[in-house]
Design a protein around this motif. Structure first.
Motif, PDB file in Angstrom:
ATOM      1  N   TYR A 321       0.839  -1.206   0.000  1.00 51.53           N
ATOM      2  CA  TYR A 321       0.000   0.000   0.000  1.00 51.53           C
ATOM      3  C   TYR A 321       0.875   1.258   0.000  1.00 51.53           C
ATOM      4  CZ  TYR A 321      -3.500   3.352   1.734  1.00 51.53           C
ATOM      5  OH  TYR A 321      -4.329   4.436   1.891  1.00 51.53           O
ATOM      6  N   HIS A 322       1.870   1.281   0.877  1.00 48.69           N
ATOM      7  CA  HIS A 322       2.765   2.447   0.929  1.00 48.69           C
ATOM      8  C   HIS A 322       3.623   2.543  -0.333  1.00 48.69           C
ATOM      9  CE1 HIS A 322       1.619   3.763   4.837  1.00 48.69           C
ATOM     10  NE2 HIS A 322       2.116   2.735   5.488  1.00 48.69           N
ATOM     11  N   ALA A 323       4.063   1.399  -0.856  1.00 42.03           N
ATOM     12  CA  ALA A 323       4.879   1.422  -2.076  1.00 42.03           C
ATOM     13  C   ALA A 323       4.085   1.992  -3.248  1.00 42.03           C
ATOM     14  CB  ALA A 323       5.370   0.010  -2.394  1.00 42.03           C
ATOM     15  N   ALA A 324       2.812   1.601  -3.359  1.00 40.29           N
ATOM     16  CA  ALA A 324       1.973   2.128  -4.441  1.00 40.29           C
ATOM     17  C   ALA A 324       1.797   3.633  -4.311  1.00 40.29           C
ATOM     18  CB  ALA A 324       0.616   1.424  -4.432  1.00 40.29           C
ATOM     19  N   HIS A 325       1.589   4.109  -3.088  1.00 38.41           N
ATOM     20  CA  HIS A 325       1.434   5.555  -2.894  1.00 38.41           C
ATOM     21  C   HIS A 325       2.737   6.299  -3.169  1.00 38.41           C
ATOM     22  CE1 HIS A 325      -2.679   6.201  -1.707  1.00 38.41           C
ATOM     23  NE2 HIS A 325      -2.633   5.149  -0.913  1.00 38.41           N
ATOM     24  N   ALA A 326       3.876   5.653  -2.907  1.00 38.32           N
ATOM     25  CA  ALA A 326       5.152   6.286  -3.237  1.00 38.32           C
ATOM     26  C   ALA A 326       5.278   6.465  -4.753  1.00 38.32           C
ATOM     27  CB  ALA A 326       6.307   5.441  -2.698  1.00 38.32           C
ATOM     28  N   LEU A 327       4.878   5.451  -5.518  1.00 37.47           N
ATOM     29  CA  LEU A 327       4.917   5.558  -6.980  1.00 37.47           C
ATOM     30  C   LEU A 327       3.946   6.628  -7.481  1.00 37.47           C
ATOM     31  CD1 LEU A 327       5.115   1.774  -7.950  1.00 37.47           C
ATOM     32  CD2 LEU A 327       6.963   3.468  -7.997  1.00 37.47           C
ATOM     33  N   ILE A 328       2.798   6.731  -6.827  1.00 39.15           N
ATOM     34  CA  ILE A 328       1.839   7.771  -7.205  1.00 39.15           C
ATOM     35  C   ILE A 328       2.435   9.160  -6.964  1.00 39.15           C
ATOM     36  CG2 ILE A 328      -0.376   8.829  -6.578  1.00 39.15           C
ATOM     37  CD1 ILE A 328      -1.419   5.976  -6.057  1.00 39.15           C
ATOM     38  N   ALA A 329       3.079   9.330  -5.815  1.00 35.33           N
ATOM     39  CA  ALA A 329       3.694  10.624  -5.508  1.00 35.33           C
ATOM     40  C   ALA A 329       4.773  10.971  -6.536  1.00 35.33           C
ATOM     41  CB  ALA A 329       4.283  10.596  -4.099  1.00 35.33           C
ATOM     42  N   LEU A 330       5.579   9.990  -6.927  1.00 30.90           N
ATOM     43  CA  LEU A 330       6.601  10.232  -7.940  1.00 30.90           C
ATOM     44  C   LEU A 330       5.970  10.570  -9.291  1.00 30.90           C
ATOM     45  CD1 LEU A 330       9.101   7.364  -7.060  1.00 30.90           C
ATOM     46  CD2 LEU A 330       9.385   9.808  -6.589  1.00 30.90           C
ATOM     47  N   ARG A 331       4.866   9.884  -9.627  1.00 33.88           N
ATOM     48  CA  ARG A 331       4.182  10.184 -10.893  1.00 33.88           C
ATOM     49  C   ARG A 331       3.622  11.601 -10.892  1.00 33.88           C
ATOM     50  NH1 ARG A 331       2.807  11.608 -14.966  1.00 33.88           N
ATOM     51  NH2 ARG A 331       1.565  10.611 -16.619  1.00 33.88           N
ATOM     52  N   PHE A 332       3.245  12.089  -9.716  1.00 37.87           N
ATOM     53  CA  PHE A 332       2.744  13.457  -9.588  1.00 37.87           C
ATOM     54  C   PHE A 332       3.863  14.493  -9.567  1.00 37.87           C
ATOM     55  CE2 PHE A 332      -1.486  12.182  -7.396  1.00 37.87           C
ATOM     56  CZ  PHE A 332      -2.072  12.010  -8.650  1.00 37.87           C
ATOM     57  N   GLY A 333       5.107  14.017  -9.622  1.00 42.97           N
ATOM     58  CA  GLY A 333       6.230  14.939  -9.706  1.00 42.97           C
ATOM     59  C   GLY A 333       6.871  15.311  -8.387  1.00 42.97           C
ATOM     60  N   ARG A 334       6.562  14.578  -7.310  1.00 38.85           N
ATOM     61  CA  ARG A 334       7.205  14.888  -6.041  1.00 38.85           C
ATOM     62  C   ARG A 334       8.663  14.458  -6.076  1.00 38.85           C
ATOM     63  NH1 ARG A 334       4.761  18.707  -4.325  1.00 38.85           N
ATOM     64  NH2 ARG A 334       6.022  18.489  -2.438  1.00 38.85           N
ATOM     65  N   PRO A 335       9.575  15.177  -5.428  1.00 41.38           N
ATOM     66  CA  PRO A 335      10.995  14.811  -5.439  1.00 41.38           C
ATOM     67  C   PRO A 335      11.236  13.461  -4.776  1.00 41.38           C
ATOM     68  CG  PRO A 335      10.681  17.075  -4.667  1.00 41.38           C
ATOM     69  CD  PRO A 335       9.325  16.440  -4.716  1.00 41.38           C
ATOM     70  N   LEU A 336      12.183  12.697  -5.316  1.00 39.90           N
ATOM     71  CA  LEU A 336      12.478  11.370  -4.780  1.00 39.90           C
ATOM     72  C   LEU A 336      12.889  11.433  -3.317  1.00 39.90           C
ATOM     73  CD1 LEU A 336      12.919   8.336  -5.194  1.00 39.90           C
ATOM     74  CD2 LEU A 336      15.222   8.855  -6.020  1.00 39.90           C
ATOM     75  N   ARG A 337      13.700  12.431  -2.955  1.00 41.27           N
ATOM     76  CA  ARG A 337      14.154  12.541  -1.569  1.00 41.27           C
ATOM     77  C   ARG A 337      12.977  12.756  -0.625  1.00 41.27           C
ATOM     78  NH1 ARG A 337      18.760  16.874  -0.264  1.00 41.27           N
ATOM     79  NH2 ARG A 337      19.867  15.396  -1.621  1.00 41.27           N
ATOM     80  N   GLU A 338      12.034  13.564  -1.038  1.00 38.94           N
ATOM     81  CA  GLU A 338      10.867  13.834  -0.196  1.00 38.94           C
ATOM     82  C   GLU A 338      10.015  12.578  -0.010  1.00 38.94           C
ATOM     83  OE1 GLU A 338       6.715  15.992  -1.121  1.00 38.94           O
ATOM     84  OE2 GLU A 338       8.464  17.325  -1.235  1.00 38.94           O
ATOM     85  N   VAL A 339       9.835  11.813  -1.087  1.00 43.07           N
ATOM     86  CA  VAL A 339       9.023  10.597  -1.015  1.00 43.07           C
ATOM     87  C   VAL A 339       9.713   9.531  -0.181  1.00 43.07           C
ATOM     88  CG1 VAL A 339       8.015   8.731  -2.391  1.00 43.07           C
ATOM     89  CG2 VAL A 339       7.897  11.090  -3.207  1.00 43.07           C
TER      90      VAL A 339
END
Length: 393
Positions: A321-339
Motif C-alpha cells: 500500500y505504501h509502495a503504491a502511494h510512493a509511486l503515485i507521488a513520484l508520478r505526480f512529480g514529487r521529489p524522490l528525496r521527499e518521497v
C-alpha cells in the motif's frame, strides 16, 4: 443535449470541466464489486501461499481493469440515456458472473469467468463506438475500439474453450495487449477534458469499498471468535483501517484532485490512466489482502503467533500500500528525496514485522502495523501544517 459540434444522435462529450458527481447508476454498479472484493478476500484467508497470492492478483486485475475503463467512459460522456443504463446494467450482470466464478476461476468455473469478462468488453465497445463518429479533432479511430473491445472480447470468449493451463496464458497475453493498445494511444481521440472531481470521487468510492470489506471482515470474524483476545485484535485492526482512511482522503485524494485538475486535457487523461487505472490497482489490492489478514488475525487471536501467510497478507499488504502511494507521488512529480522519507519506513516496518512473524502474537502484529499507520498520518499532518504556516508567513 447536443452541442454545435456533436450530432444529436451521439452522446455528448464533456465540454465543461465543471463540478460533477457520481450518478445513481454508477453507485448501483459499484455494488457488484462488493461481491467481487469479498470473494477475492476470502481466497486469502488462513495461511495463503505464493500460489494463492498469484491467483488473487490474476483474478482481481480483469474486473478492476474493466471498472477503470467504464469509469473513464462515464467521466468523458455525459450520457444518462436509457440505452446507456441498459448497457451498464448488462456490464453489471457480466461482472456478477465473474464474481460468482472467482472461487473456482482457476478450475471448473474458468469458462464462466472468461465469458463474463468477454461480455464486459462488448459493453465497452457499445459505449465507445459513438465516439468514432465525432467530427475531427475528437474523432476516435475505429480500429481502436474494434481491437481494444471487440477483438479482445471475441478472444476472451474463445479462451473458454481452451484447456488449462494454456487458457491462463491466453488471458495474460490478452490483458497485456489491451494495456499496450491503451499506452500507445496516449490520449489521442479523447472526446473532451477529464472531470477531475468526478474521477477522484469514483476512485475514492472504490477505496471505500475495499476498506468496507476490511471492516466487515473484522466484524464477521469477531462474531465467529467471540473472545476478549479477538475483540482486542478487532479494535486494533479498526484503528489501523481508520488511520489508512484518514491519510488517504486527507492527502492522497486531495493531491490527486489538485495535480490532475491543474494539468491540460491530454496530460490529465494520462495522469488519470496511470494513477487511477494502473497504480490504484495495487492500492486496492493491498487493502483487500489486508482485509483477509485482519480476518485471520481475529480468528487466530488465541494463538501464539499468526501463520506466515496471514502475516504476509496483512503486513505485506501494508508495505505494498505504501509502495503504491510512493509511486503515485513520484508520478505526480514529487521529489524522490521527499518521497523516500516516508516511503522507506512505510515499506520497511511492515516487512520487519513479517520477519518476526514466528514470535509475534496476533495482537502485537496488528498493534505494530496500526502504530506505523498512525505515525505515517501524524507525519503527513505535521508536514502539511508546516507548509501552511510557511505559506501564510
Amino acid at each position: 443535449m447536443s452541442t454545435p459540434h456533436t450530432p444529436a444522435s451521439l452522446p455528448s462529450p464533456t465540454s465543461e470541466p465543471g463540478p460533477r458527481h457520481a450518478r445513481w447508476l454508477e453507485l448501483f454498479f459499484d455494488l457488484v464489486f462488493v461481491a467481487v472484493v469479498a470473494q477475492l478476500s476470502h481466497g486469502l484467508h488462513g495461511d495463503p501461499g505464493w500460489r494463492e497470492f498469484a491467483v488473487f492478483l490474476g483474478l482481481y486485475f480483469p474486473p478492476w481493469w474493466m471498472w477503470a475503463n467504464l469509469t473513464v467512459s462515464a467521466n468523458l460522456f455525459q450520457d444518462d440515456s436509457a440505452r446507456r443504463r441498459v448497457v451498464m446494467l448488462i456490464a453489471m450482470l457480466c461482472l456478477a458472473v465473474m464474481a460468482a466464478a472467482v472461487p473456482e476461476a482457476d478450475g471448473d468455473r474458468a469458462p464462466a469467468y472468461a465469458l463474463g469478462y468477454a461480455g464486459t468488453r462488448l459493453v465497452l465497445l457499445a459505449l465507445w463506438w459513438p465516439a468514432t463518429r465525432y467530427p475531427a479533432p475528437r474523432t476516435l479511430p475505429r480500429w481502436r475500439p474494434l481491437t481494444y473491445c471487440l477483438l479482445s472480447g471475441v478472444l476472451w470468449a474463445g479462451s473458454a474453450a481452451v484447456p488449462a493451463p494454456w487458457r491462463y496464458g491466453m488471458w495474460v497475453a490478452l490483458l497485456l495487449a489491451e494495456m499496450v493498445l491503451l499506452l500507445t494511444a496516449r490520449g489521442r481521440g479523447i472526446p473532451g477534458p477529464v472531470h477531475t472531481g468526478h474521477l477522484v470521487e469514483r476512485v475514492g468510492l472504490f477505496v471505500i469499498i475495499v476498506l468496507g470489506e476490511s471492516v466487515l471482515a473484522l466484524i464477521t470474524s469477531t462474531d465467529h471468535t467471540w473472545t476478549a483476545a479477538a475483540g482486542v485484535v478487532a479494535v486494533l485492526g479498526f484503528v489501523l483501517l481508520a488511520a489508512l482512511w484518514w491519510s488517504y482522503f486527507d492527502f492522497a485524494s486531495t493531491a490527486a484532485e489538485r495535480v490532475i485538475g491543474a494539468a491540460g486535457t491530454r496530460e490529465a487523461y494520462l495522469l488519470a490512466r496511470d494513477v487511477g487505472g494502473f497504480l490504484h490497482f495495487f492500492v486496492t489490492a493491498a487493502v483487500i489482502s489486508m482485509a483477509a489478514g485482519l480476518a485471520t488475525a481475529v480468528e487466530e487471536s488465541g494463538h501464539d503467533h499468526l501463520a506466515r501467510g496471514a502475516v504476509w497478507a496483512l503486513a505485506g499488504g501494508l508495505a505494498a500500500y505504501h509502495a503504491a502511494h510512493a509511486l503515485i507521488a513520484l508520478r505526480f512529480g514529487r521529489p524522490l528525496r521527499e518521497v523516500t522519507v516516508w516511503a522507506l519506513p512505510g515499506i520497511g516496518i511492515p516487512l520487519l514485522v513479517v520477519l518476526g512473524a514466528d514470535v509475534l502474537a496476533p495482537w502485537l502484529v496488528v498493534l505494530l502495523l496500526a502504530a506505523e499507520a498512525i505515525a505515517h498520518l501524524l507525519y503527513a499532518t505535521t508536514i502539511r501544517s508546516r507548509r501552511q504556516t510557511a505559506g501564510t508567513a
